[in-house]
Write a protein that holds these residues in place. Sequence first.
Motif, PDB file in Angstrom:
ATOM      1  N   HIS A 190     -17.774  36.507   3.346  1.00 42.44           N
ATOM      2  CA  HIS A 190     -19.376  37.700   3.859  1.00 42.44           C
ATOM      3  C   HIS A 190     -19.175  38.035   2.182  1.00 42.44           C
ATOM      4  CE1 HIS A 190     -20.661  37.773   8.024  1.00 42.44           C
ATOM      5  NE2 HIS A 190     -20.050  36.620   7.767  1.00 42.44           N
ATOM      6  N   GLN A 191     -17.835  38.494   1.788  1.00 39.89           N
ATOM      7  CA  GLN A 191     -18.133  39.651   0.563  1.00 39.89           C
ATOM      8  C   GLN A 191     -18.556  38.705  -0.977  1.00 39.89           C
ATOM      9  OE1 GLN A 191     -13.935  40.992   0.276  1.00 39.89           O
ATOM     10  NE2 GLN A 191     -14.203  41.418  -1.723  1.00 39.89           N
ATOM     11  N   PHE A 192     -18.205  37.743  -1.043  1.00 38.27           N
ATOM     12  CA  PHE A 192     -18.598  36.685  -1.804  1.00 38.27           C
ATOM     13  C   PHE A 192     -19.521  35.819  -1.313  1.00 38.27           C
ATOM     14  CE2 PHE A 192     -19.858  32.597  -2.938  1.00 38.27           C
ATOM     15  CZ  PHE A 192     -20.377  32.871  -4.449  1.00 38.27           C
ATOM     16  N   LEU A 193     -20.733  36.234  -0.763  1.00 40.43           N
ATOM     17  CA  LEU A 193     -22.009  35.987  -0.077  1.00 40.43           C
ATOM     18  C   LEU A 193     -23.100  37.341  -0.465  1.00 40.43           C
ATOM     19  CD1 LEU A 193     -21.920  33.914   2.871  1.00 40.43           C
ATOM     20  CD2 LEU A 193     -22.181  32.841   0.398  1.00 40.43           C
ATOM     21  N   ALA A 194     -22.280  38.187  -0.105  1.00 37.71           N
ATOM     22  CA  ALA A 194     -23.024  39.589  -0.488  1.00 37.71           C
ATOM     23  C   ALA A 194     -23.130  40.307  -1.955  1.00 37.71           C
ATOM     24  CB  ALA A 194     -21.520  40.774   0.500  1.00 37.71           C
ATOM     25  N   SER A 195     -21.479  39.814  -2.850  1.00 42.75           N
ATOM     26  CA  SER A 195     -22.146  39.368  -4.720  1.00 42.75           C
ATOM     27  C   SER A 195     -23.018  38.931  -5.158  1.00 42.75           C
ATOM     28  CB  SER A 195     -20.591  39.451  -4.976  1.00 42.75           C
ATOM     29  OG  SER A 195     -20.350  38.129  -4.488  1.00 42.75           O
ATOM     30  N   LEU A 196     -23.447  37.809  -4.199  1.00 43.64           N
ATOM     31  CA  LEU A 196     -24.937  37.506  -4.644  1.00 43.64           C
ATOM     32  C   LEU A 196     -26.488  38.205  -4.996  1.00 43.64           C
ATOM     33  CD1 LEU A 196     -24.393  33.779  -3.468  1.00 43.64           C
ATOM     34  CD2 LEU A 196     -23.309  34.544  -5.605  1.00 43.64           C
ATOM     35  N   HIS A 197     -25.954  38.960  -3.786  1.00 44.32           N
ATOM     36  CA  HIS A 197     -27.114  39.992  -3.945  1.00 44.32           C
ATOM     37  C   HIS A 197     -27.104  41.172  -4.877  1.00 44.32           C
ATOM     38  CE1 HIS A 197     -27.129  37.580  -0.301  1.00 44.32           C
ATOM     39  NE2 HIS A 197     -28.303  37.335   0.396  1.00 44.32           N
ATOM     40  N   PRO A 198     -28.825  41.326  -5.620  1.00 46.74           N
ATOM     41  CA  PRO A 198     -28.227  42.296  -6.324  1.00 46.74           C
ATOM     42  C   PRO A 198     -28.443  44.125  -5.770  1.00 46.74           C
ATOM     43  CG  PRO A 198     -30.439  40.884  -7.683  1.00 46.74           C
ATOM     44  CD  PRO A 198     -29.681  39.932  -5.776  1.00 46.74           C
ATOM     45  N   MET A 199     -28.431  43.485  -5.015  1.00 49.24           N
ATOM     46  CA  MET A 199     -28.412  44.889  -4.077  1.00 49.24           C
ATOM     47  C   MET A 199     -27.047  45.235  -3.006  1.00 49.24           C
ATOM     48  SD  MET A 199     -31.349  45.962  -1.746  1.00 49.24           S
ATOM     49  CE  MET A 199     -31.549  46.750  -1.272  1.00 49.24           C
ATOM     50  N   GLY A 200     -26.087  44.199  -3.201  1.00 50.07           N
ATOM     51  CA  GLY A 200     -24.781  44.036  -2.777  1.00 50.07           C
ATOM     52  C   GLY A 200     -24.540  43.627  -1.457  1.00 50.07           C
ATOM     53  N   ARG A 201     -25.302  43.745  -0.900  1.00 47.01           N
ATOM     54  CA  ARG A 201     -25.110  43.077   0.460  1.00 47.01           C
ATOM     55  C   ARG A 201     -25.167  41.753   0.992  1.00 47.01           C
ATOM     56  NH1 ARG A 201     -29.143  44.127   3.961  1.00 47.01           N
ATOM     57  NH2 ARG A 201     -30.394  45.677   3.740  1.00 47.01           N
ATOM     58  N   MET A 202     -25.204  41.401   2.462  1.00 44.65           N
ATOM     59  CA  MET A 202     -26.170  40.334   2.760  1.00 44.65           C
ATOM     60  C   MET A 202     -26.997  40.302   3.101  1.00 44.65           C
ATOM     61  SD  MET A 202     -23.018  37.923   4.229  1.00 44.65           S
ATOM     62  CE  MET A 202     -23.737  36.516   5.326  1.00 44.65           C
ATOM     63  N   GLY A 203     -28.461  39.798   3.876  1.00 47.02           N
ATOM     64  CA  GLY A 203     -28.738  40.587   4.894  1.00 47.02           C
ATOM     65  C   GLY A 203     -28.681  40.651   6.157  1.00 47.02           C
ATOM     66  N   GLU A 204     -29.724  40.631   6.908  1.00 47.77           N
ATOM     67  CA  GLU A 204     -29.221  41.142   8.618  1.00 47.77           C
ATOM     68  C   GLU A 204     -30.451  40.647   8.851  1.00 47.77           C
ATOM     69  OE1 GLU A 204     -26.309  42.535   9.490  1.00 47.77           O
ATOM     70  OE2 GLU A 204     -26.020  43.526   7.921  1.00 47.77           O
ATOM     71  N   VAL A 205     -29.954  39.748  10.749  1.00 44.16           N
ATOM     72  CA  VAL A 205     -31.429  39.425  10.971  1.00 44.16           C
ATOM     73  C   VAL A 205     -32.329  39.653  11.240  1.00 44.16           C
ATOM     74  CG1 VAL A 205     -31.220  38.114  13.267  1.00 44.16           C
ATOM     75  CG2 VAL A 205     -29.849  37.443  12.155  1.00 44.16           C
ATOM     76  N   SER A 206     -32.224  41.505  10.944  1.00 44.89           N
ATOM     77  CA  SER A 206     -33.901  42.481  11.456  1.00 44.89           C
ATOM     78  C   SER A 206     -33.845  42.333  10.558  1.00 44.89           C
ATOM     79  CB  SER A 206     -33.116  44.031  11.972  1.00 44.89           C
ATOM     80  OG  SER A 206     -31.671  43.921  10.916  1.00 44.89           O
ATOM     81  N   ASP A 207     -34.069  42.420   9.281  1.00 45.05           N
ATOM     82  CA  ASP A 207     -34.174  42.112   7.773  1.00 45.05           C
ATOM     83  C   ASP A 207     -35.339  41.327   7.944  1.00 45.05           C
ATOM     84  OD1 ASP A 207     -33.079  44.280   6.965  1.00 45.05           O
ATOM     85  OD2 ASP A 207     -31.348  43.060   5.984  1.00 45.05           O
ATOM     86  N   VAL A 208     -34.989  39.825   8.157  1.00 46.86           N
ATOM     87  CA  VAL A 208     -36.343  38.694   8.417  1.00 46.86           C
ATOM     88  C   VAL A 208     -36.908  39.041   9.384  1.00 46.86           C
ATOM     89  CG1 VAL A 208     -36.269  35.894   8.766  1.00 46.86           C
ATOM     90  CG2 VAL A 208     -34.181  37.322   7.575  1.00 46.86           C
ATOM     91  N   VAL A 209     -36.228  39.362  11.078  1.00 46.30           N
ATOM     92  CA  VAL A 209     -37.382  39.478  11.556  1.00 46.30           C
ATOM     93  C   VAL A 209     -38.746  40.742  10.887  1.00 46.30           C
ATOM     94  CG1 VAL A 209     -37.430  40.663  14.116  1.00 46.30           C
ATOM     95  CG2 VAL A 209     -35.591  39.173  13.432  1.00 46.30           C
ATOM     96  N   GLU A 210     -38.196  41.940  10.990  1.00 47.22           N
ATOM     97  CA  GLU A 210     -38.798  42.675  10.518  1.00 47.22           C
ATOM     98  C   GLU A 210     -40.310  41.928   9.534  1.00 47.22           C
ATOM     99  OE1 GLU A 210     -36.672  45.908   9.066  1.00 47.22           O
ATOM    100  OE2 GLU A 210     -35.831  46.282  10.927  1.00 47.22           O
ATOM    101  N   ALA A 211     -39.122  41.101   8.729  1.00 47.24           N
ATOM    102  CA  ALA A 211     -40.564  40.916   7.751  1.00 47.24           C
ATOM    103  C   ALA A 211     -41.633  39.988   8.501  1.00 47.24           C
ATOM    104  CB  ALA A 211     -39.918  40.365   6.432  1.00 47.24           C
ATOM    105  N   VAL A 212     -41.113  39.171   9.501  1.00 43.59           N
ATOM    106  CA  VAL A 212     -42.262  38.598  10.343  1.00 43.59           C
ATOM    107  C   VAL A 212     -43.191  39.462  10.737  1.00 43.59           C
ATOM    108  CG1 VAL A 212     -42.180  36.688  12.379  1.00 43.59           C
ATOM    109  CG2 VAL A 212     -40.536  36.405  10.575  1.00 43.59           C
TER     110      VAL A 212
END
Length: 239
Positions: A190-212
């Motif tokens: 998770h720490q590595f994957l979070a670092s791949l995003h400019p915002m510094g965190r992984m997305g949450e399931v809720s982020d995708v659901v809210e977009a849909v």
Amino acid sequence: MSTSQRVAVITGASQGIGAALVQAFRSRNYKVVATSRSIKPAADSDIATVQGDVADPKTANLVFKEALDRFDRIDTLVNNAGMFLAKPFTAYSNDDYAAYIATNVTGFFHMTQRAIEIMNKQGSGHVVTVTTSLVDQPMTSVPAVLASLTKGALNAATKSLAIEYAKNGVRVNAVSPGIIKTPMHPLEAHQFLASLHPMGRMGEVSDVVEAVMYLDSAGFVTGEILHVDGGQVAGHHTI
């Protein structure tokens, strides 16, 4: 327009983003047809479940027959089922390639074709597909050419279908996530994957659901590829 209760079909609905989408649509008083290979019967009488592989055209026939027989309409299709396997391009096997095409492309084709046939007759409907921001912003740290090959095709198909059916009252959109915190990613990564995003965190399931859910309610939006990726698609950043 009919005042009947709206109906959503969701693929890959047994866990993760798909299961959360089922609950989100129910919270908006939609009836739901949920499908996946491992889906179990639901206690909620307004959720119909259909077991099956999206790559098999028989699954689409069963899903939409159930939707019409039980709920008499179909308003939204969410193409959520998909597979992701990061490995160097030359390491992919013929079986990997076949599995990607079957799930990501063939599944989309059969489900979407059947849905749009019904939506055309109704004069309304919405198709939304979950793709990936790696299509637009590949990363050396996440080699995933087959994801780009297949999900990129879905982004292109989304725009093409949106134009083809705009005058028929049918909208077609996609949500393009970054790396989302699901059981597919082990905690130690998770720490590595979070670092791949400019915002510094992984997305949450809720982020995708809210977009849909936003796209489903946005009546003047079609042909949109909505990036939900913590800034990945905007450009490179220093890790």
